[in-house]
Design a protein around this motif. Structure first.
Motif, mmCIF file in Angstrom:
data_model
loop_
_atom_site.group_PDB
_atom_site.id
_atom_site.type_symbol
_atom_site.label_atom_id
_atom_site.label_comp_id
_atom_site.label_asym_id
_atom_site.label_seq_id
_atom_site.Cartn_x
_atom_site.Cartn_y
_atom_site.Cartn_z
ATOM 1 N N MET B 62 0.839 -1.204 0.000
ATOM 2 C CA MET B 62 0.000 0.000 0.000
ATOM 3 C C MET B 62 0.874 1.254 0.000
ATOM 4 O O MET B 62 0.549 2.254 -0.641
ATOM 5 N N GLY B 63 1.979 1.164 0.729
ATOM 6 C CA GLY B 63 2.915 2.299 0.758
ATOM 7 C C GLY B 63 3.459 2.603 -0.631
ATOM 8 O O GLY B 63 3.545 3.768 -1.041
ATOM 9 N N ILE B 64 3.797 1.551 -1.367
ATOM 10 C CA ILE B 64 4.297 1.755 -2.741
ATOM 11 C C ILE B 64 3.222 2.463 -3.579
ATOM 12 O O ILE B 64 3.504 3.417 -4.317
ATOM 13 N N GLY B 65 1.992 2.021 -3.416
ATOM 14 C CA GLY B 65 0.891 2.662 -4.140
ATOM 15 C C GLY B 65 0.755 4.130 -3.756
ATOM 16 O O GLY B 65 0.564 4.999 -4.622
ATOM 17 N N ALA B 66 0.875 4.400 -2.458
ATOM 18 C CA ALA B 66 0.695 5.774 -1.976
ATOM 19 C C ALA B 66 1.817 6.691 -2.474
ATOM 20 O O ALA B 66 1.560 7.804 -2.947
ATOM 21 N N TYR B 67 3.050 6.216 -2.361
ATOM 22 C CA TYR B 67 4.180 7.057 -2.791
ATOM 23 C C TYR B 67 4.149 7.279 -4.309
ATOM 24 O O TYR B 67 4.409 8.390 -4.781
ATOM 25 N N THR B 68 3.839 6.206 -5.051
ATOM 26 C CA THR B 68 3.795 6.347 -6.513
ATOM 27 C C THR B 68 2.692 7.323 -6.903
ATOM 28 O O THR B 68 2.919 8.278 -7.664
ATOM 29 N N PRO B 128 14.651 11.047 -2.414
ATOM 30 C CA PRO B 128 14.154 11.772 -3.590
ATOM 31 C C PRO B 128 12.723 11.375 -3.970
ATOM 32 O O PRO B 128 11.972 12.182 -4.503
ATOM 33 N N LEU B 129 12.353 10.134 -3.675
ATOM 34 C CA LEU B 129 11.007 9.673 -4.034
ATOM 35 C C LEU B 129 10.013 9.751 -2.877
ATOM 36 O O LEU B 129 8.823 9.971 -3.080
ATOM 37 N N THR B 130 10.532 9.555 -1.683
ATOM 38 C CA THR B 130 9.613 9.423 -0.540
ATOM 39 C C THR B 130 9.693 10.581 0.454
ATOM 40 O O THR B 130 8.898 10.649 1.378
ATOM 41 N N HIS B 131 10.668 11.434 0.288
ATOM 42 C CA HIS B 131 10.954 12.520 1.242
ATOM 43 C C HIS B 131 11.271 11.959 2.627
ATOM 44 O O HIS B 131 11.046 12.626 3.641
ATOM 45 N N GLY B 132 11.773 10.757 2.626
ATOM 46 C CA GLY B 132 12.289 10.137 3.852
ATOM 47 C C GLY B 132 11.287 10.096 4.981
ATOM 48 O O GLY B 132 10.096 9.875 4.774
ATOM 49 N N ILE B 133 11.811 10.322 6.172
ATOM 50 C CA ILE B 133 10.998 10.169 7.372
ATOM 51 C C ILE B 133 9.920 11.234 7.467
ATOM 52 O O ILE B 133 8.829 10.984 7.983
ATOM 53 N N GLY B 135 8.134 12.422 5.186
ATOM 54 C CA GLY B 135 6.989 12.032 4.365
ATOM 55 C C GLY B 135 6.736 12.937 3.176
ATOM 56 O O GLY B 135 7.188 14.083 3.121
ATOM 57 N N LEU B 136 5.996 12.380 2.242
ATOM 58 C CA LEU B 136 5.688 13.084 0.989
ATOM 59 C C LEU B 136 4.328 13.770 1.107
ATOM 60 O O LEU B 136 3.315 13.112 1.321
ATOM 61 N N LEU B 137 4.333 15.080 0.981
ATOM 62 C CA LEU B 137 3.056 15.806 0.970
ATOM 63 C C LEU B 137 2.441 15.662 -0.418
ATOM 64 O O LEU B 137 3.131 15.837 -1.424
ATOM 65 N N ALA B 218 -2.948 4.165 -2.812
ATOM 66 C CA ALA B 218 -3.031 5.421 -3.570
ATOM 67 C C ALA B 218 -4.156 6.306 -3.035
ATOM 68 O O ALA B 218 -3.954 7.499 -2.787
ATOM 69 N N ILE B 219 -5.316 5.715 -2.810
ATOM 70 C CA ILE B 219 -6.428 6.551 -2.296
ATOM 71 C C ILE B 219 -6.126 6.998 -0.868
ATOM 72 O O ILE B 219 -6.466 8.112 -0.476
ATOM 73 N N SER B 220 -5.491 6.092 -0.120
ATOM 74 C CA SER B 220 -5.149 6.456 1.254
ATOM 75 C C SER B 220 -4.241 7.694 1.270
ATOM 76 O O SER B 220 -4.456 8.633 2.048
ATOM 77 N N GLY B 221 -3.227 7.695 0.408
ATOM 78 C CA GLY B 221 -2.312 8.845 0.331
ATOM 79 C C GLY B 221 -3.037 10.104 -0.112
ATOM 80 O O GLY B 221 -2.852 11.174 0.460
ATOM 81 N N ILE B 222 -3.905 9.955 -1.101
ATOM 82 C CA ILE B 222 -4.632 11.119 -1.630
ATOM 83 C C ILE B 222 -5.583 11.676 -0.564
ATOM 84 O O ILE B 222 -5.690 12.891 -0.386
ATOM 85 N N ALA B 223 -6.246 10.782 0.169
ATOM 86 C CA ALA B 223 -7.206 11.232 1.184
ATOM 87 C C ALA B 223 -6.508 11.902 2.364
ATOM 88 O O ALA B 223 -7.016 12.874 2.917
ATOM 89 N N SER B 224 -5.327 11.380 2.743
ATOM 90 C CA SER B 224 -4.649 11.964 3.908
ATOM 91 C C SER B 224 -3.643 13.042 3.508
ATOM 92 O O SER B 224 -3.145 13.764 4.356
ATOM 93 N N ARG B 225 -3.372 13.134 2.219
ATOM 94 C CA ARG B 225 -2.449 14.137 1.661
ATOM 95 C C ARG B 225 -1.032 13.985 2.169
ATOM 96 O O ARG B 225 -0.222 14.905 2.113
ATOM 97 N N LEU B 226 -0.737 12.837 2.728
ATOM 98 C CA LEU B 226 0.619 12.599 3.221
ATOM 99 C C LEU B 226 0.915 11.113 3.125
ATOM 100 O O LEU B 226 0.087 10.284 3.499
ATOM 101 N N ALA B 227 2.099 10.793 2.620
ATOM 102 C CA ALA B 227 2.553 9.399 2.675
ATOM 103 C C ALA B 227 3.836 9.400 3.484
ATOM 104 O O ALA B 227 4.807 10.049 3.094
ATOM 105 N N ASN B 228 3.823 8.763 4.616
ATOM 106 C CA ASN B 228 5.060 8.670 5.416
ATOM 107 C C ASN B 228 5.245 7.246 5.910
ATOM 108 O O ASN B 228 4.295 6.464 5.955
ATOM 109 N N PRO B 229 6.488 6.877 6.237
ATOM 110 C CA PRO B 229 6.751 5.470 6.587
ATOM 111 C C PRO B 229 5.903 4.970 7.754
ATOM 112 O O PRO B 229 5.502 3.810 7.772
ATOM 113 N N GLU B 230 5.624 5.857 8.715
ATOM 114 C CA GLU B 230 4.861 5.419 9.892
ATOM 115 C C GLU B 230 3.448 4.966 9.514
ATOM 116 O O GLU B 230 2.851 4.151 10.208
ATOM 117 N N ALA B 231 2.923 5.519 8.424
ATOM 118 C CA ALA B 231 1.548 5.175 8.031
ATOM 119 C C ALA B 231 1.463 3.799 7.386
ATOM 120 O O ALA B 231 0.369 3.255 7.235
#
Lengths: 400, 333
Positions: B62-68, B128-133, B135-137, B218-231
């Motif tokens: 799911m994380g891969i989906g969210a970051y992509t 560069p892809l994930t903005h590390g710890i 997280g990616l806004l 992907a929807i999880s990232g879009i809905a929360s507007r943030l993808a970070n490793p903790e999620a």
């Protein structure tokens, strides 16, 4: 199954969903007109529950106002404290409940990650938001005009420690932090800004370690070989316990280490005993039980209520309650002593009054609060563990 | 998938979408997270419940989906980011599934556990892809110039995708591939004896399951507007395993019930606590109650909520004379 029966079943299923899942909960009923609602979330059961005095403190201040002052402007405050569990989806869910269902005029939230995820939403909703986080990433009065933080950023706390070291004649510093956002982020900002060198100090090493580490002996040996005058630790108390324990193993004294505001914890002297003596930390808020006017109010409240966490973090929460309540009170006063009928107008007015708070007396918890820069105070001092207690050992130092 | 089942699905999805504009954002967000949970659980159920491959890497996928999807949304690709997020996770899922050609059961589960931890580590270091710890806004995706940033729009999108995934799996189960999944789950030697290409079947299971997990992420990232490793930590993977156990492994609708149960249970406990003015106490008991319920399900109803629903339905149909046998209305496992 006939089509008619299928449609009947479908309609029933839809109705059940509409009635059950979509109906607001018991606490979600729309608030009455001229209601003062404040909604907070903390970590009651999450991994950093050790700090949850912060949310109890803010909630209790509003309860104190209700019980001893008749509320704000003669109106009781409806306060709700929820458990965000340090989980992003839980915190995002709670935010929406606070803003929409509870119709809060002021919201206070917990983790840095959640505030970052919500920052655009908060700006769109135009709801005053007090963050528990001290991250510089959520502090921007221009782009994030509704977000306020309760004190110096993590970076500023590090600068205060560096300045204290410089005042004592120190020359070299090492930094330790865990491999999470809270650890790595502020350290990177300070390093990249060149603030260490500008302070006249030399950075001799930066050590990153796993967040859930149980042994740092190797890192301590490396640190010993660098021989710094101070080691600044941007970590939480559980990691600090490992650091001080393993430092003692290799002969490094606790006095060498300086932590941030979240390292004021009775667990450190209790668990490490004499090994904790001399450990220093950044102190922003007066400790629970300090000889300050605010303690009289807290004692009065304690006389009638149980206070779950009697520590410095409770004082931080109480401070936040004081400033939030003051902004609400001023907004009502400016409206002729009446709570504005329109919630959006009320929120906007409270935000304006927050930014107007200057030299606010908060009963000595901090010297004074100023919210023109959205962060309350930039002052902190260094406290040291002496005979098992945290004792201030420096004057107030301004990070600006 | 039976026609009646499909019609019920359409009706429920339509009912949810119809009331969406009248929901407040909080309820809309609840609908979103239940729908995301349901999609993720359906994906895991396809792999574990249908094909018998236990996986603890669902959160990582799911994380891969969210970051992509997050990076693609930020690049202005709009809703196309969602299937591409699914595609990226599908590729990763196939790679994770390679050991399944040699490992089985618990050994394979451990391999997926390792994959989960590797993915968590990669989320932290691929800055560069994930903005590390930190997280990616994620900027909201835009469709025809309109940004999908409202909670109701997110909920509508999540429910629509849930319906597509649910009905897609329903159709898949009736195909040769779907039946091959079931045979591989029951016995790989028998499957080979029946002429089923086990490796190919597992490949498809991993591909499709990963794709669905990526969509959920992907929807999880879009809905929360943030993808970070903790999620996307291991704990989330465990939640998904719990969802399919509670809902009913191998069933089509069970994962939806499980997702709703696991997602809404903490909320229900919180509300009960507020009702009796003991929110802090019940808050502390939430994790305990959650664990206890899983244990109770394993002991008393290992087939999950779907089995409870089936029993209720059997009772209802038994009380009314019907031309059809009860088994004809039950959902095939």
């Amino acid at each position: 199954m006939s089509i008619i029966r299928t449609l009947k079943a479908s309609a029933l299923a839809g109705a059940l969903i509409a009635a059950g899942a979509f109906a607001p909960g018991t606490a979600g009923t729309a608030s009455a007109a001229q209601d003062i609602s404040v909604c907070l979330w903390g970590t009651i059961t999450g991994p950093d529950a050790i700090l949850n005095g912060m949310s109890y403190g803010a909630r209790d201040y509003f309860e104190y106002l209700n019980q001893f002052k008749g509320g704000i402007a003669g109106q009781k405050v409806r306060t709700l404290l929820l458990d965000g569990r340090y989980k992003l989806d839980e915190e995002l869910k709670i935010y929406r409940r606070c803003v929409d269902q509870e119709q809060a005029v002021f919201v206070s939230g917990w983790s840095t990650g959640a505030v970052k995820a919500l920052r655009d939403q908060i700006a769109q909703d135009r709801v005053p938001f007090m963050a528990q986080s001290h991250s510089s990433e959520v502090l921007d009065p221009v782009k994030l005009p509704y977000i306020f933080i309760p004190g110096p950023t993590y970076e500023q706390q590090m600068v205060i420690a560096l300045r204290a070291l410089k005042l004592q004649g120190g020359k070299t510093v090492a930094v330790m932090h865990p491999d999470n956002e809270y650890g790595r982020g502020p350290v990177n900002v300070v390093r990249q800004s060149g603030l260490i060198e500008k302070t006249g100090l030399k950075l001799v090493d930066t050590i990153e370690f796993p967040f859930d580490t149980q042994d740092l002996t190797a890192q301590m040996l490396r640190l010993k070989s660098r021989n710094p005058d101070m080691v600044y630790v941007q970590a939480s108390t559980p990691q600090l316990l490992v650091i001080l324990r393993d430092a003692a193993k290799v002969g490094l004294p606790a006095k060498l280490f300086v932590g941030n505001m979240y390292n004021i914890s009775s667990a450190i002297p209790e668990q490490l005993g004499k090994g904790a003596e001399g450990f220093r930390t950044i102190q922003i808020y007066a400790d629970f039980g300090a000889d300050i006017p605010a303690m009289k109010d807290i004692d009065a409240f304690r006389g009638k209520n149980e206070i779950a966490k009697q520590d410095v973090y409770y004082m931080k929460g109480w401070f936040q309650g004081v400033v939030m309540a003051k902004a609400i009170e001023n907004a009502i006063a400016r409206n002729g002593g009446k709570v504005p009928d329109d919630l959006q107008t009320f929120r906007k007015a409270v935000r304006a009054e927050m930014t107007g708070l200057r030299s606010l007396d908060v009963g000595g918890i901090v010297p004074e609060a100023n919210y023109d820069t959205h962060q309350g105070t930039t002052l902190a001092r260094v406290a040291e563990i002496r005979d098992g207690k945290y004792v201030p050992v420096s004057n107030w130092i301004d990070a600006r | 998938m039976k026609r009646a089942q499909f019609i019920v699905g359409v009706a429920v999805a339509a009912a949810v979408l119809a009331v969406m504009p009248f929901l407040d954002r909080y309820v809309a967000y609840l609908v979103t997270i239940v729908a995301i949970g349901s999609i993720g659980a359906l994906g895991l159920n396809l792999l574990t419940g249908l094909c018998g491959q236990i996986s603890f890497a669902q959160a990582g996928l799911m994380g891969i989906g969210a970051y992509t999807a997050g990076n693609l949304c930020n690049a202005g690709l709009g809703l196309l980011a969602i299937p591409l997020g699914g595609l990226a996770a599908a590729v990763a899922s196939v790679v994770i599934g390679l050991p399944a050609l040699r490992l089985r059961g618990l050994y394979f589960a451990i391999a997926t556990l390792a994959a989960q931890f590797i993915l968590e580590y990669l989320f932290k270091i691929l800055e560069p892809l994930t903005h590390g710890i930190s997280g990616l806004l994620i900027r909201p995706p835009t469709v025809l110039g309109f940004a999908i940033q409202d909670d109701r729009a997110n909920a509508g999108l999540a429910v629509a995708l849930l319906f597509l995934v649910w009905s897609g799996i329903g159709v898949l189960r009736a195909t040769n591939l779907g039946r091959s999944f079931l045979v591989v789950r029951e016995n790989e030697i028998v499957a080979r004896g029946m002429g089923i290409d086990v490796a190919r079947t597992k490949f498809w299971a991993f591909l499709l399951s990963g794709f669905i997990a990526g969509i959920a992420g992907a929807i999880s990232g879009i809905a929360s507007r943030l993808a970070n490793p903790e999620a996307f930590s291991f704990a989330l993977s465990v939640d998904y395993v719990a969802m399919i156990i509670v809902g009913g492994q191998g069933t089509l609708t069970g994962p939806l019930l499980g997702a709703a149960f696991v997602t809404l249970l903490p909320e229900a406990i919180q509300r009960i606590g507020e009702l009796f003015n003991i929110p802090s106490i019940l808050s502390a008991l939430r994790e305990f109650a959650f664990g206890m319920l899983i244990i109770l399900f394993l002991i008393f109803e290992p087939l999950g909520l779907m089995a409870v629903v089936r029993k209720l339905r059997l009772r209802l149909t038994a009380s009314k004379p019907s031309g059809k046998s009860p088994s004809a209305t039950t959902e095939a496992v």
